[in-house]
Write a protein that holds these residues in place. Structure first.
Motif, PDB file in Angstrom:
ATOM      1  N   LYS A 101       0.818  -1.207   0.000  1.00  0.00           N
ATOM      2  CA  LYS A 101       0.000   0.000   0.000  1.00  0.00           C
ATOM      3  C   LYS A 101       0.855   1.263   0.000  1.00  0.00           C
ATOM      4  O   LYS A 101       2.038   1.242   0.375  1.00  0.00           O
ATOM      5  N   LEU A 102       0.239   2.349  -0.440  1.00  0.00           N
ATOM      6  CA  LEU A 102       0.850   3.667  -0.434  1.00  0.00           C
ATOM      7  C   LEU A 102       0.219   4.468   0.698  1.00  0.00           C
ATOM      8  O   LEU A 102      -1.007   4.447   0.868  1.00  0.00           O
ATOM      9  N   VAL A 103       1.056   5.183   1.453  1.00  0.00           N
ATOM     10  CA  VAL A 103       0.543   6.040   2.520  1.00  0.00           C
ATOM     11  C   VAL A 103       1.196   7.414   2.402  1.00  0.00           C
ATOM     12  O   VAL A 103       2.281   7.563   1.840  1.00  0.00           O
ATOM     13  N   TYR A 104       0.500   8.425   2.935  1.00  0.00           N
ATOM     14  CA  TYR A 104       1.070   9.770   3.020  1.00  0.00           C
ATOM     15  C   TYR A 104       1.164  10.123   4.488  1.00  0.00           C
ATOM     16  O   TYR A 104       0.153  10.243   5.174  1.00  0.00           O
ATOM     17  N   GLN A 105       2.392  10.236   5.002  1.00  0.00           N
ATOM     18  CA  GLN A 105       2.556  10.418   6.432  1.00  0.00           C
ATOM     19  C   GLN A 105       3.382  11.661   6.749  1.00  0.00           C
ATOM     20  O   GLN A 105       4.168  12.139   5.929  1.00  0.00           O
ATOM     21  N   LEU A 126       5.577  10.339   0.973  1.00  0.00           N
ATOM     22  CA  LEU A 126       4.896   9.231   0.315  1.00  0.00           C
ATOM     23  C   LEU A 126       5.731   7.982   0.586  1.00  0.00           C
ATOM     24  O   LEU A 126       6.888   7.894   0.172  1.00  0.00           O
ATOM     25  N   LEU A 153      -4.652  10.853  -0.885  1.00  0.00           N
ATOM     26  CA  LEU A 153      -3.884   9.865  -0.133  1.00  0.00           C
ATOM     27  C   LEU A 153      -3.699  10.355   1.298  1.00  0.00           C
ATOM     28  O   LEU A 153      -3.308  11.497   1.526  1.00  0.00           O
ATOM     29  N   LYS A 203      -2.737   9.100   5.678  1.00  0.00           N
ATOM     30  CA  LYS A 203      -1.855   8.217   6.438  1.00  0.00           C
ATOM     31  C   LYS A 203      -2.437   6.812   6.574  1.00  0.00           C
ATOM     32  O   LYS A 203      -1.711   5.864   6.864  1.00  0.00           O
ATOM     33  N   LYS A 204      -3.746   6.676   6.379  1.00  0.00           N
ATOM     34  CA  LYS A 204      -4.356   5.350   6.363  1.00  0.00           C
ATOM     35  C   LYS A 204      -3.898   4.564   5.150  1.00  0.00           C
ATOM     36  O   LYS A 204      -3.713   3.344   5.197  1.00  0.00           O
ATOM     37  N   GLY A 205      -3.718   5.248   4.032  1.00  0.00           N
ATOM     38  CA  GLY A 205      -3.164   4.636   2.843  1.00  0.00           C
ATOM     39  C   GLY A 205      -4.188   3.978   1.942  1.00  0.00           C
ATOM     40  O   GLY A 205      -5.382   3.887   2.257  1.00  0.00           O
TER      41      GLY A 205
END
Length: 267
Positions: free
Chosen positions: A26-30, A35, A254, A256-258
């Motif tokens: 998965k991709l997340v934004y934190q 990314l 996007l 942080k949950k992703g």
């Protein structure tokens, strides 16, 4: 098993094929700036590579274990994931990577052995390998660098890379393409180079292929070696959108949950 490259011309372009066994990705934004691509291992989602809002990229390529890079604790020991966090979190500037690695004992995390391409704007790029140090890309080739799954420190010492070396075929294929190109690279050319290095079968099929354009804050990517459909992530609005090859446009923010790449593949 992965393939990556960085090319410096009128603009910087960073490419990577993420090759790994079938599993959730998965991709997340934190942290409002990063990314991160995560892969599931033993019930946990762990970072595989990432890019930050400033255009800095860092990955983790599987490489043959060396004794000096094995995980251990010590007063001056820093494990590679700490470096990953500090580089993408901008606690450590690109220009200071070599000095930092020289001043510390960089080690792997338990059970893994990796080397990392760290690259960003202004022709700054390093290859870092626990137990071996930091290699300035400009000292290898001022125009581009390719990395697969053998130590580039060994490549620096021995110009002959045989087919028995892990990733030698992919290294040669990508290097030859980049050497032959005289014009400025465009996205389509970059993706065609990644397509040349795709692994379709075996234990490490290509799951994700991406091109980072640091100066534009954009990351273009394809899923499961399907280069007919290209997605784009923008750091400007944190949106993933359909770029080309789709019947209808779609986009999603996007968080942080992703989002799983299996979900994106259904677009």
């Amino acid at each position: 098993m992965c393939t990556s490259f960085v090319v410096y011309g009128t603009r910087t372009l960073i490419g990577m094929n993420f090759d790994i066994s079938m599993r959730p990705i998965k991709l997340v934004y934190q942290k409002d700036s990063q990314l991160i691509v995560l892969q599931e291992e033993h019930g946990q989602f762990l970072p595989a590579f990432g890019i930050n809002k400033s255009g800095t990229f860092m990955n983790l390529h599987m490489v043959k274990e060396n004794e000096a890079g094995k995980y251990r604790r010590g007063k001056n020991c820093v494990h590679i994931m700490k470096l990953f966090e500090d580089v993408l979190g901008e606690k450590l500037a690109l220009a200071d990577v070599s000095a930092f690695v020289g001043d510390h004992v960089l080690v792997n995390v338990p059970g893994h052995s990796v080397q990392s391409l760290i690259a960003g704007r202004n022709q700054q790029a390093w290859v870092v390998e626990p137990g071996k140090g930091a290699l300035d890309v400009a000292n290898v080739d001022p125009n581009f660098l390719v990395m697969t799954n053998f130590s580039l420190f060994e490549r620096n010492e021995n110009e002959c890379i045989t087919g028995e070396v892990p990733g030698a075929d992919r290294y040669q294929a990508v290097s030859e393409r980049l050497t032959s190109l005289q014009e400025q690279l465009e996205l389509e050319t970059c993706f065609s180079i990644l397509q040349d290095a795709v692994q379709q079968g075996g234990d490490f099929p290509t799951q994700l292929s991406l091109i980072v354009v640091p100066d534009e804050g954009l990351v273009y990517f394809a899923l499961h070696a399907n280069f007919e459909k290209i997605y784009c992530f923008s750091f400007h609005n944190q949106h993933i959108r359909t770029e080309k090859g789709f019947q209808s446009p779609m986009q999603s923010t996007l968080t942080k949950k992703g989002v799983a790449i299996s979900e994106l593949a259904s677009w």
